[in-house]
Design a protein around this motif. Sequence first.
Motif, PDB file in Angstrom:
ATOM      1  N   UNK A 216       0.827  -1.203   0.000  1.00  0.00           N
ATOM      2  CA  UNK A 216       0.000   0.000   0.000  1.00  0.00           C
ATOM      3  C   UNK A 216       0.865   1.259   0.000  1.00  0.00           C
ATOM      4  N   UNK A 217       1.938   1.241   0.777  1.00  0.00           N
ATOM      5  CA  UNK A 217       2.854   2.391   0.809  1.00  0.00           C
ATOM      6  C   UNK A 217       3.437   2.635  -0.583  1.00  0.00           C
ATOM      7  N   UNK A 218       3.905   1.588  -1.214  1.00  0.00           N
ATOM      8  CA  UNK A 218       4.537   1.751  -2.525  1.00  0.00           C
ATOM      9  C   UNK A 218       3.524   2.168  -3.593  1.00  0.00           C
ATOM     10  N   UNK A 219       2.287   1.665  -3.499  1.00  0.00           N
ATOM     11  CA  UNK A 219       1.246   2.086  -4.435  1.00  0.00           C
ATOM     12  C   UNK A 219       0.934   3.566  -4.257  1.00  0.00           C
ATOM     13  N   UNK A 220       0.841   4.011  -3.018  1.00  0.00           N
ATOM     14  CA  UNK A 220       0.563   5.429  -2.745  1.00  0.00           C
ATOM     15  C   UNK A 220       1.699   6.314  -3.242  1.00  0.00           C
ATOM     16  N   UNK A 221       2.936   5.838  -3.086  1.00  0.00           N
ATOM     17  CA  UNK A 221       4.071   6.578  -3.638  1.00  0.00           C
ATOM     18  C   UNK A 221       3.936   6.721  -5.157  1.00  0.00           C
ATOM     19  N   UNK A 222       3.588   5.626  -5.819  1.00  0.00           N
ATOM     20  CA  UNK A 222       3.460   5.646  -7.276  1.00  0.00           C
ATOM     21  C   UNK A 222       2.366   6.618  -7.719  1.00  0.00           C
TER      22      UNK A 222
ATOM     23  N   UNK B 210       2.750   9.944 -10.011  1.00  0.00           N
ATOM     24  CA  UNK B 210       1.979  10.016 -11.251  1.00  0.00           C
ATOM     25  C   UNK B 210       1.159  11.288 -11.344  1.00  0.00           C
ATOM     26  N   UNK B 211       0.512  11.655 -10.259  1.00  0.00           N
ATOM     27  CA  UNK B 211      -0.323  12.862 -10.268  1.00  0.00           C
ATOM     28  C   UNK B 211       0.534  14.115 -10.395  1.00  0.00           C
ATOM     29  N   UNK B 212       1.653  14.159  -9.661  1.00  0.00           N
ATOM     30  CA  UNK B 212       2.527  15.335  -9.743  1.00  0.00           C
ATOM     31  C   UNK B 212       3.131  15.449 -11.137  1.00  0.00           C
ATOM     32  N   UNK B 213       3.464  14.314 -11.754  1.00  0.00           N
ATOM     33  CA  UNK B 213       3.979  14.337 -13.126  1.00  0.00           C
ATOM     34  C   UNK B 213       2.933  14.902 -14.075  1.00  0.00           C
ATOM     35  N   UNK B 214       1.673  14.522 -13.858  1.00  0.00           N
ATOM     36  CA  UNK B 214       0.592  15.045 -14.703  1.00  0.00           C
ATOM     37  C   UNK B 214       0.450  16.558 -14.529  1.00  0.00           C
TER      38      UNK B 214
ATOM     39  N   UNK C 170      13.858  15.843 -10.829  1.00  0.00           N
ATOM     40  CA  UNK C 170      13.479  15.903  -9.418  1.00  0.00           C
ATOM     41  C   UNK C 170      12.540  14.772  -9.047  1.00  0.00           C
ATOM     42  N   UNK C 171      11.574  14.485  -9.927  1.00  0.00           N
ATOM     43  CA  UNK C 171      10.663  13.363  -9.683  1.00  0.00           C
ATOM     44  C   UNK C 171      11.403  12.031  -9.687  1.00  0.00           C
ATOM     45  N   UNK C 172      12.362  11.887 -10.592  1.00  0.00           N
ATOM     46  CA  UNK C 172      13.133  10.640 -10.665  1.00  0.00           C
ATOM     47  C   UNK C 172      13.932  10.439  -9.383  1.00  0.00           C
ATOM     48  N   UNK C 173      14.535  11.525  -8.886  1.00  0.00           N
ATOM     49  CA  UNK C 173      15.288  11.439  -7.629  1.00  0.00           C
ATOM     50  C   UNK C 173      14.356  11.053  -6.480  1.00  0.00           C
ATOM     51  N   UNK C 174      13.154  11.662  -6.460  1.00  0.00           N
ATOM     52  CA  UNK C 174      12.169  11.311  -5.429  1.00  0.00           C
ATOM     53  C   UNK C 174      11.783   9.843  -5.534  1.00  0.00           C
TER      54      UNK C 174
END
Length: 292
Positions: free
Chosen positions: A216-222, A226-230, A244-248
């Motif tokens: 669940x943690x990893x899904x929420x991270x994904x 995804x939303x911030x990338x959008x 920056x997203x890749x580093x995160x």
Amino acid sequence: MLTLHLIREKLDLYEKLMRLDKPIGTLLLLWPTLWALWLSAAGQPDWVLVWVFALGTLLMRSAGCVINDFADRDFDKHVERTKERPLTAGRVSSREALILFALLCLASFALVLLLRKPLVIWLSFAALFLAASYPFTKRFFAIPQAYLGIAFGFGIPMAYAAQLDQVLAPAWWLLLANVFWAVAYDTEYAMVDRDDDLKIGIKTSAITFGRFDVAAVMLCYALTLGIIAWVGAHYGLGLAFYAGLFLAALMMGQHYFWIRGRERMPCFRAFRHNNWVGAAIFAGIALDYFLR
């Protein structure tokens, strides 16, 4: 009459009650607000707003800690990590805590009034309600971390309102991203106290997710990424933003290896490390605008 020594002792207790000695919560509250300030202003925010929101974040996080300890004063004494907090240990009274909470809220509201933005003022009432009510959601809501994400991310629509006098759709998407991020990092935090929380009957996402907590943690991270990338694509952000997203994402991947064993200290380490996740996302946004 209080002596200087007693005054210093009281101030030290109030500092601990407000968690001024533990800035991680303030930073987790600040980064999404800074994302919103930079995006809403196309990388050139009003620096008065930046300072007002930074100070307001500190004040409201402190107020949130005080009211959280007030709400949990009868529970914290049964949790190893929290049993020595000033309120549950009886070193600060409930009356003192409520007065301190009120003063912090008034100071924060004074900052809002300085902006002279009607929409921000109205949104500040919602922010106060969220901050004051969150601690009580642990009694009935299966995933109170989602509510925390709204409370911790409400600086996002307020930042848009302060900068643009309106709250655009990307602000609400950013708020949703923050909800998923908060569920992720606060589940890691809840994994530290899971055994104690089960004994006293508090509801947390770590308990609700059960053996699927890590997934669940990893899904929420994904979903967060995804939303911030959008949102970034909506604003036409480029390589620096995605770096920056890749580093995160790399940091989030490291968290998997820390939390998969469900041991207390590695889970707590992952929670604290989310400060750098928020910082990496902000750095990508700020650098992308700076390079234009």
